[in-house]
Design an enzyme around this catalytic site. Structure first.
Site, PDB file in Angstrom:
ATOM      1  N   PHE A  75       5.828  -2.919   9.001  1.00 30.32           N
ATOM      2  CA  PHE A  75       4.670  -2.483  10.428  1.00 30.32           C
ATOM      3  C   PHE A  75       3.616  -1.342   9.576  1.00 30.32           C
ATOM      4  O   PHE A  75       4.458  -0.411   9.426  1.00 30.32           O
ATOM      5  CB  PHE A  75       5.747  -1.874  12.060  1.00 30.32           C
ATOM      6  CG  PHE A  75       4.621  -0.824  12.711  1.00 30.32           C
ATOM      7  CD1 PHE A  75       4.643  -2.162  14.100  1.00 30.32           C
ATOM      8  CD2 PHE A  75       3.747  -0.233  12.796  1.00 30.32           C
ATOM      9  CE1 PHE A  75       3.291  -1.108  14.484  1.00 30.32           C
ATOM     10  CE2 PHE A  75       3.285   0.280  13.784  1.00 30.32           C
ATOM     11  CZ  PHE A  75       3.561   0.244  14.924  1.00 30.32           C
ATOM     12  N   GLU A  76       2.331  -1.542   9.998  1.00 40.43           N
ATOM     13  CA  GLU A  76       1.785  -0.456   9.194  1.00 40.43           C
ATOM     14  C   GLU A  76       0.159  -0.652   9.688  1.00 40.43           C
ATOM     15  O   GLU A  76      -0.611  -1.296  10.374  1.00 40.43           O
ATOM     16  CB  GLU A  76       1.972   0.014   8.009  1.00 40.43           C
ATOM     17  CG  GLU A  76       0.978  -0.989   7.403  1.00 40.43           C
ATOM     18  CD  GLU A  76       0.749  -0.901   5.141  1.00 40.43           C
ATOM     19  OE1 GLU A  76       1.239  -0.004   5.387  1.00 40.43           O
ATOM     20  OE2 GLU A  76       0.189  -1.747   4.970  1.00 40.43           O
ATOM     21  N   VAL A  77      -0.577   0.784  10.559  1.00 38.55           N
ATOM     22  CA  VAL A  77      -1.416   0.837  10.773  1.00 38.55           C
ATOM     23  C   VAL A  77      -3.006   1.657  10.232  1.00 38.55           C
ATOM     24  O   VAL A  77      -2.127   2.791  10.303  1.00 38.55           O
ATOM     25  CB  VAL A  77      -2.053   1.114  12.451  1.00 38.55           C
ATOM     26  CG1 VAL A  77      -3.029   1.310  13.557  1.00 38.55           C
ATOM     27  CG2 VAL A  77      -0.606   0.380  13.364  1.00 38.55           C
TER      28      VAL A  77
END
Length: 380
Positions: free
Chosen positions: A278-280
């Protein structure tokens, strides 16, 4: 006068009928043979030898991408076999967040997507979906990798019972995420990306737009979970980072956050990293000359294949070198679960829109590095 016999021309016509019938029978036999023995399209997964790039973009009627608050997309590297887990993750994202925004999805793979995969995903996503083939030179083992050294490293990790110890595909994937995915043409027009995975769960409603939240505040990197890496997989990574900094003394952001990844002033790596499943991320940072230079330096060392360096420690170390603390954000209020770990909000009001146990959130565990991140001093 005697009537002329008609037997001769009728005989010719009869012969033509027989020939036509034979041709028709042969054609039917050929068609039947082909359909009987050909591989069904939904089972085909072999990549054509002459294909290096391929994309299929499907846009719902009336969809207007230009109206989105941010030029952003969800993206992942996935395979046909991951279809049903992926659909579950997309369904949760749609229900929890994207049904109000309709951000597009980009799916990348080293093998062609089947029609079954594309149709099922397009039906689930309800927004623009793009399917792309990863270029060979971004995926295959580099020619300069010592195969025997790689096999020896795999055997060592296997003796230590390290997950993915003998997987070449895992190493190819982490290398692709480390330095190539954001170069794919299907992501060229996007400013931010949100990485999704097929075997994840989103456990809380997200009532705001994380993309817009980051853009308005100048945030370049967002995460939910941080962990300590397995030491055996990154034994020589920090030495490569030290060499990089010695030869590029001006590369560091003056107000960097490297104290998060080292406890002794840079002498060693403390194994902390953001969990990149999970990364933005602001893609402009990954496309920058400084990040590209760092990746090329790390990549040439070969540790991705020799030791199994992951994209998570590589990306995390880069973020601490190039970003100030306020340019990184912990999405504490996004409920997220992957494998054995989860991020679960503890705020009572946020919990009203969740279905997770906050006492099980990884940030409460010493294996997490989020507490150390929060204790870093602000840079302004």
């Amino acid at each position: 006068m005697a009537r002329r016999s008609a037997s001769f021309p009728l005989g010719i016509l009869g012969r033509y009928k027989i020939i036509l019938l034979l041709i028709f029978a042969v054609a039917l036999f050929h068609i039947g043979f082909v359909y009987l023995f050909k591989t069904p399209s939904h089972l085909k997964a072999r990549r054509p030898e002459d294909v290096t790039s391929f994309s299929d973009v499907r846009v719902p009627v009336g969809y207007n991408e230009s109206s989105l608050p941010v030029r952003a997309a969800f993206a992942t590297v996935v395979r046909n076999s991951d279809l049903h887990e992926l659909r579950a993750a997309i369904r949760q994202l749609e229900d929890r967040f994207n049904n109000r925004y309709h951000y597009p999805y980009v799916f990348l793979s080293d093998e062609p997507f089947t029609d079954e995969f594309k149709e099922a995903v397009a039906w689930t996503a309800k927004s623009k979906v793009s399917f792309g083939l990863i270029p060979r030179d971004h995926w295959e083992l580099p020619s300069w990798i010592d195969r025997q050294k790689m096999r020896d490293g795999m055997a060592y990790l296997t003796s230590k019972e390290v997950i993915h110890s003998e997987s070449i595909n895992y190493r190819q994937m982490t290398r692709y995420y480390s330095g190539f995915f954001y170069k794919h043409p299907l992501l060229a027009n996007y400013e931010y990306y949100w990485r999704i995975e097929h075997d994840t769960e989103y456990t809380c409603d997200i009532p705001y737009d994380p993309f817009l939240y980051m853009k308005e505040r100048g945030i370049h990197y967002g995460y939910t979970i941080s962990l300590h890496e397995f030491e055996d997989t990154v034994k020589s990574l920090w030495g490569v980072v030290q060499d990089y900094l010695k030869t590029r003394p001006t590369a560091l952001q003056p107000q960097n956050t490297m104290d998060w990844v080292t406890n002794n002033g840079g002498q060693s790596y403390n194994l902390c990293h953001f969990w990149t499943n999970f990364e933005v991320v602001n893609l402009g940072l990954l496309r920058s000359p400084q990040y590209e230079d760092f990746f090329q330096h790390v990549d040439k060392a070969g540790g991705i294949f020799y030791e199994r360096w992951g994209d998570a420690p590589i990306r995390s170390i880069a973020m601490t070198m190039f970003l100030r603390k306020e340019q990184v954000h912990w999405f504490e209020d996004i409920g997220y679960s992957h494998s054995a770990f989860q991020n679960c909000p503890s705020d009572p009001e946020v919990q009203m829109r969740c279905h997770c146990n906050p006492s099980s959130s990884i940030h409460r565990n010493d294996f997490s590095c989020t507490r150390q991140w929060n204790q870093l001093p602000a840079s302004y």
